[in-house]
Design an enzyme around this catalytic site. Structure first.
Site, PDB file in Angstrom:
ATOM      1  N   ARG A  41       0.830  -1.222   0.000  1.00  0.00           N
ATOM      2  CA  ARG A  41       0.000   0.000   0.000  1.00  0.00           C
ATOM      3  C   ARG A  41       0.860   1.266   0.000  1.00  0.00           C
ATOM      4  NH1 ARG A  41      -5.448  -0.835   3.433  1.00  0.00           N
ATOM      5  NH2 ARG A  41      -6.376  -2.356   2.044  1.00  0.00           N
ATOM      6  N   LYS A 202     -15.435  -9.294   7.152  1.00  0.00           N
ATOM      7  CA  LYS A 202     -16.123  -7.998   7.307  1.00  0.00           C
ATOM      8  C   LYS A 202     -17.543  -8.145   6.769  1.00  0.00           C
ATOM      9  CE  LYS A 202     -12.061  -5.090   7.230  1.00  0.00           C
ATOM     10  NZ  LYS A 202     -11.113  -5.543   6.193  1.00  0.00           N
ATOM     11  N   GLY A 365      -7.396  -6.400   1.504  1.00  0.00           N
ATOM     12  CA  GLY A 365      -6.092  -6.684   2.087  1.00  0.00           C
ATOM     13  C   GLY A 365      -5.796  -8.164   2.168  1.00  0.00           C
ATOM     14  N   GLY A 388     -13.275  -3.123   0.433  1.00  0.00           N
ATOM     15  CA  GLY A 388     -14.570  -2.534   0.770  1.00  0.00           C
ATOM     16  C   GLY A 388     -14.912  -1.401  -0.183  1.00  0.00           C
TER      17      GLY A 388
END
Ligand code: AMP
Length: 407
Positions: A41, A202, A365, A388
């Site tokens: 990242r 999630k 991720g 997301g």
């Protein structure tokens, strides 16, 4: 979608740029200190940083890391991130121990052209998640403009995302531009059949976008922790299986019950595909002894067991669907792939996606981690740095941060 790119900003030498980055990476312990072994990242934002440095500005980096929930936690400090960024840029990156307050303000005041300064994890402050506007304003003190390059954090409505955009002129960074260009190119008119694979933990984020994704996709293959919600919605006993994560986005939070939402989705859409067989165990660790249960034969998860991976029949069934697809979007591991007994589902599905004759887009991720673990780098058309954000974007969710950055 055209964003106000940083290329359009007129810089004055010595100006101070607040660069909003998504350096939410997993740190590892080495001896007594923490290191940042996964720098992808950071690498993804280097083109923007180098461009800004060429303009002769000073840069202040702002990000959150993991979910410290408004408390200072040493294991989530940004120091290892600053150190790794400094290594990548071959330039010192100074680090302060907060992101607001007098000491930070006085350090920013001294910032000169070419200086780099990393602020502390913004989620150490509870005001971040409640989108407190006074806190957002404080984050922008002493700075001249915002360069927003935090794709992976763009879907959250927090003080450091939407909040700060009220107080300074803002432009998009190159990573943001690239993500949007690639996702639009690939998904505006997807080649059919379009298959979406969703797993991971999630749950709230994914349940939120499923209604809309189910309308676009030919089928959605479900695995990982997300499958628990759907199995429960079907009345299947799920024992001690993982059911819900922490809702971090209080501004976006709707009082939804994920199981109820899953029931509705199953009622309205016939293209949600659930596992046929499961690997379950009494514990989620290296000593766990997996047991295979076949749902099609009416076998059940015991009260003290957890679903931890999809079984061989499901792997075969999902792989056949993947093989016939022309566009594939994938977010989230199919099982607890970090534990070897429960990695097979994720490993096989990752390989099936990588070898499919389809346009493949993946993100998140942990999904990126999977790609690295099974050496599948370079085998996908687009690897998004934010899972997301990618799902919200593709589902056509309202993304107020992007709206503010539009040309
Ligand atoms: P996400 O960030 O949503 O992609 O979630 C990734 C995490 O989901 C990984 O750490 C996996 O171990 C975890 N996961 C996958 N399957 C399950 C499961 N059945 N139960 C609990 N956690 C899971």
């Amino acid at each position: 979608m055209k964003l106000k790119s940083i290329k359009k900003a007129k810089f004055l030498r010595g100006q101070k740029v607040l660069m909003r980055v998504a350096y939410d990476i997993t740190l590892a312990k080495k001896g007594k200190s923490w290191i940042a072994p996964d720098n992808r990242r950071l690498v993804a934002t280097l083109p923007t940083i180098k461009y800004l440095l060429k303009q002769g500005v000073g840069i202040v980096f702002l990000s959150w890391l993991k979910r410290p929930d408004g408390k200072v936690m040493d294991k989530y400090r940004m120091d290892p991130v600053a150190k790794e960024l400094s290594r990548l840029l071959k330039k010192p990156v100074d680090k302060v121990n907060d992101c607001v307050g007098l000491a930070v303000r006085s350090r920013i005041k001294k910032l000169k052209s070419g200086d780099l300064l990393m602020l502390e994890n913004v989620r150490f402050h509870p005001e971040e998640m409640t989108s407190n506007s006074r806190f957002a304003k404080e984050l922008t003190q002493g700075l001249d403009l915002i360069c927003f390059d935090a794709w992976a954090q763009i879907h959250r409505i927090h003080a450091s995302t939407l909040g700060i955009l009220k107080y300074l002129p803002a432009y998009s960074g190159f990573l943001l531009d690239k993500e949007i260009n690639n996702l639009e190119k690939i998904t505006k008119h997807p080649k059919k059949p379009l298959t979406i694979i969703l797993g991971g933990a999630k749950i709230s984020d994914k349940v939120n976008v499923l209604q809309s994704l189910a309308q676009q996709a030919d089928q959605i293959l479900i695995g990982g922790g997300l499958a628990n919600v759907f199995l429960k919605a079907q009345g299947v006993e799920i024992g001690r299986s993982y059911l819900e994560d922490v809702f971090v986005d209080q501004a976006k939070r709707k009082k939804i019950n994920p199981v109820k939402a899953a029931k509705n989705i199953l009622k309205q859409h016939k293209n949600i595909v659930l596992p046929l067989d499961l690997l379950v165990a009494k514990q989620m660790n290296q000593r766990a002894k997996p047991r295979l249960i076949n749902l099609t034969k009416g076998e059940q998860i015991e009260k003290n067991e957890m679903f931890l991976d999809i079984g061989p029949q499901t792997i075969k069934y999902y792989s056949e669907i993947i093989k016939k697809s022309r566009t594939i979007l994938w977010n989230g591991p199919l099982g607890v792939f970090e534990i070897s007994q429960f990695e097979l589902g994720t490993k096989k599905i990752a390989r099936a996606v990588a070898s499919a004759k389809a346009i493949t887009v993946i993100g998140g991720g942990d999904t990126e981690e999977v790609v690295k673990k099974y050496k599948l780098e370079g085998k996908f058309d687009h690897v998004s740095t934010g899972g997301g954000a990618m799902l919200d974007f593709l589902a056509g969710q309202k993304l107020p941060v992007l709206d503010k950055l539009k040309e």
